[in-house]
Write an enzyme that holds these catalytic residues in place. Structure first.
Site, PDB file in Angstrom:
ATOM      1  N   CYS A  73      -0.865  32.357  13.990  1.00  0.00           N
ATOM      2  CA  CYS A  73      -0.569  32.883  15.324  1.00  0.00           C
ATOM      3  C   CYS A  73      -0.108  31.750  16.239  1.00  0.00           C
ATOM      4  O   CYS A  73      -0.755  31.407  17.231  1.00  0.00           O
ATOM      5  CB  CYS A  73      -1.813  33.565  15.883  1.00  0.00           C
ATOM      6  N   GLU A  74       1.040  31.143  15.896  1.00  0.00           N
ATOM      7  CA  GLU A  74       1.642  30.041  16.652  1.00  0.00           C
ATOM      8  C   GLU A  74       3.154  30.112  16.467  1.00  0.00           C
ATOM      9  O   GLU A  74       3.626  30.203  15.331  1.00  0.00           O
ATOM     10  CB  GLU A  74       1.168  28.681  16.124  1.00  0.00           C
ATOM     11  N   ARG A 134       2.818  18.990   9.058  1.00  0.00           N
ATOM     12  CA  ARG A 134       3.707  17.897   9.415  1.00  0.00           C
ATOM     13  C   ARG A 134       4.921  18.352  10.231  1.00  0.00           C
ATOM     14  O   ARG A 134       5.405  17.619  11.090  1.00  0.00           O
ATOM     15  CB  ARG A 134       4.176  17.146   8.165  1.00  0.00           C
ATOM     16  N   TYR A 181       4.884  16.259  13.499  1.00  0.00           N
ATOM     17  CA  TYR A 181       5.835  15.151  13.514  1.00  0.00           C
ATOM     18  C   TYR A 181       7.288  15.591  13.651  1.00  0.00           C
ATOM     19  O   TYR A 181       8.189  14.762  13.531  1.00  0.00           O
ATOM     20  CB  TYR A 181       5.712  14.332  12.217  1.00  0.00           C
ATOM     21  N   GLU A 195       0.816  -1.207   0.000  1.00  0.00           N
ATOM     22  CA  GLU A 195       0.000   0.000   0.000  1.00  0.00           C
ATOM     23  C   GLU A 195       0.857   1.268   0.000  1.00  0.00           C
ATOM     24  O   GLU A 195       0.873   2.023   0.977  1.00  0.00           O
ATOM     25  CB  GLU A 195      -0.928  -0.005   1.216  1.00  0.00           C
ATOM     26  N   GLY A 225       1.630   5.061  -0.589  1.00  0.00           N
ATOM     27  CA  GLY A 225       0.881   6.304  -0.781  1.00  0.00           C
ATOM     28  C   GLY A 225       1.855   7.452  -0.909  1.00  0.00           C
ATOM     29  O   GLY A 225       2.018   8.069  -1.956  1.00  0.00           O
ATOM     30  N   TYR A 250       0.132  13.891   2.717  1.00  0.00           N
ATOM     31  CA  TYR A 250      -0.227  14.325   4.070  1.00  0.00           C
ATOM     32  C   TYR A 250      -0.061  15.823   4.270  1.00  0.00           C
ATOM     33  O   TYR A 250       0.185  16.279   5.384  1.00  0.00           O
ATOM     34  CB  TYR A 250       0.565  13.537   5.123  1.00  0.00           C
TER      35      TYR A 250
END
Length: 474
Positions: free
Chosen positions: A402-403, A371, A375, A327, A329, A432
């Site tokens: 705002c981060e 991501r 991650y 599989e 991706g 993703y």
């Protein structure tokens, strides 16, 4: 174009969990080919071109941020997996199927490409199934995943005549059995197992260790019990076992352990029930290059390695080689796309030891690529709209949200003369990113623009403020 050299510099306290760092590039305009789709090149004027199209023209026509998907590259990678696995297993009785993992990125156009290239399709929600059905994807070539499929999702899949459903819990076995019995049909299912293999990856994308939500434990006996339950359901047909050990995996060693344990269960099923299952799915998780330190294996090597593993383990258990599924991706979608941003503001910050990092703010961020924040993922980038002869300087490409964790590319060397209005391209963003995109701070999601043979077309349009307000019913 980004390379790492451990110990070259020290990361600021609390900001980096590993000591590797960047090496100053000899040519800040160079493109590392492993990071980009096949048709990306830098033109004589220094601007990037993809499928023969100047990225400045793409920005002018479609705006920024924009995901730029190279259709030729996507299709070529899909064919490479199809041909590699069909070739590697051609001399083996069972053969092999390649299921594109739609969760990486799926839209109607991509589903049609996958069908045309002869791959099957893996979906893991009712929404992904809806896209596949809208695209006219052959339903017998679709598999449905998910640890908590609803009655509505299972019913829709059964009514559509889906090719296989990968069951993930005892509740689902009962639920699906009842749905199939009500309709008077027999549904082909695979059993998702957990094999206790720790893939060398981030905790949130390692899926085969015991302490997580997916599948039935082989070691704990749950998998064997689930097999008995399925075989006792007359409306369910157990066609095989499934294993998925995680993501961003660069070698086949983990698959070897997984195959041994899952095929051991195959042998136990044969011995206890007199049933030799016809299929084995070893999942996906094949890694790609996000930076030049990553070294993914080509599809041919993966296929040859996995064929050897399966044959060896089946021989050891005295099993016929089942039909194998994989599989991929990310390995198909990821390198086929880059994201194009426009620079808005620049700020210089002095680090410990006198080094200076420039914060290059772009017009997207964690809404179009979460991501890095989720991650701790690494990406590379390049100045895309022109060539520069300026010296390389350490930069952090950040978004507009705002981060403080709104980081697109954590560390990269960019030309010192990067300025507002320049275009920055970030490769490897096909998997993703759009599928996990969000509207944080009410920032609309970017479009996906497919490019091929000198032409571009929107395959997922840009979200607008009107779209956001339509959902807000007051």
């Amino acid at each position: 174009m980004h390379t790492h050299e451990a110990g070259a510099l020290h990361a600021e306290a609390g900001q980096r969990r590993h000591p590797s760092w960047l090496r100053i590039p000899e040519d800040v305009n160079a493109l590392y080919p492993g990071l980009w789709s096949a048709t990306v090149m830098r033109g004589d004027d220094g601007a990037l071109r993809v499928a023969g199209i100047d990225v400045r023209a793409l920005a002018a026509e479609h705006g920024t941020p924009v995901y730029v998907l190279d259709e030729l590259d996507f299709r070529s990678r899909a064919r490479a997996f199809r041909d590699a696995f069909s070739g590697a297993f051609a001399a083996i009785d069972g053969g092999a199927d390649v299921y594109y993992a739609g969760k990486a990125f799926l839209c109607t156009a991509v589903a049609r490409w996958i069908a045309e290239e002869g791959l099957n399709l893996d979906v893991c929600s009712g929404g992904e199934l809806a896209v596949a059905l809208r695209a006219g994807f052959p339903v017998e070539r679709i598999g449905l995943h998910g640890n908590n499929k609803s009655v509505a999702e299972l019913s829709r899949a059964v009514d559509a005549g889906i090719g296989r459903i990968i069951v993930d819990s005892f509740d689902e076995i009962s639920r699906l059995g009842s749905i199939a019995e009500e309709r008077g049909v027999r549904v082909p299912v695979m059993l998702r197992t957990t094999v206790g293999v720790e893939a060398h990856t981030h905790e949130y994308i390692a899926t085969a260790h015991e302490d997580q939500k997916f599948g039935f434990s082989i070691a704990g006996g749950a998998a064997a019990q689930a097999v008995r339950r399925i075989l006792a359901e007359p409306s369910l047909e157990l066609i095989g076992l499934h294993s998925h050990i995680g993501s961003q995996i660069y070698d086949t060693s983990g698959f070897e352990v997984a195959a041994r344990r899952v095929l051991g269960l195959h042998a136990e099923i044969r011995d206890e029930h007199g049933v030799e299952l016809a299929e084995l799915d070893l999942g996906g998780g094949f890694g790609i290059a996000y930076t030049s330190q990553d070294d993914p294996q080509p599809a041919e090597d993966l296929a040859a390695g996995m064929a050897a593993i399966v044959q060896h383990e089946c021989a050891g258990y005295g099993l016929a080689v089942p039909r194998i599924s994989i599989e991929p991706g990310r390995a198909i979608a990821g390198p086929s796309t880059f994201t194009l941003y426009e620079v808005g503001t620049i700020k210089a910050v002095e680090l410990d030891g006198g080094a200076v990092r420039r914060y290059v703010s772009v017009d997207g961020g964690m809404s179009d690529n979460i991501r890095t924040a989720l991650y701790d993922a690494d990406y590379s980038c390049t100045l895309a709209s022109r060539r520069s002869e300026a010296e390389p300087v350490l930069a952090r490409v950040v978004g507009k949200h705002c981060e403080s964790g709104d980081i697109v590319v954590r560390d990269e060397f960019l030309p010192a003369d990067v300025e507002p209005g320049d275009l920055i391209a970030v490769p490897g963003t096909g998997a993703y990113t759009r599928s996990m995109a969000n509207t944080y701070n009410h920032v609309p999601r970017p479009p996906v623009v497919a490019v091929h043979a000198g032409e571009s077309r929107v395959i997922v349009r840009r979200e607008t403020e009107d779209d956001l307000l339509t959902l807000d019913v007051g």
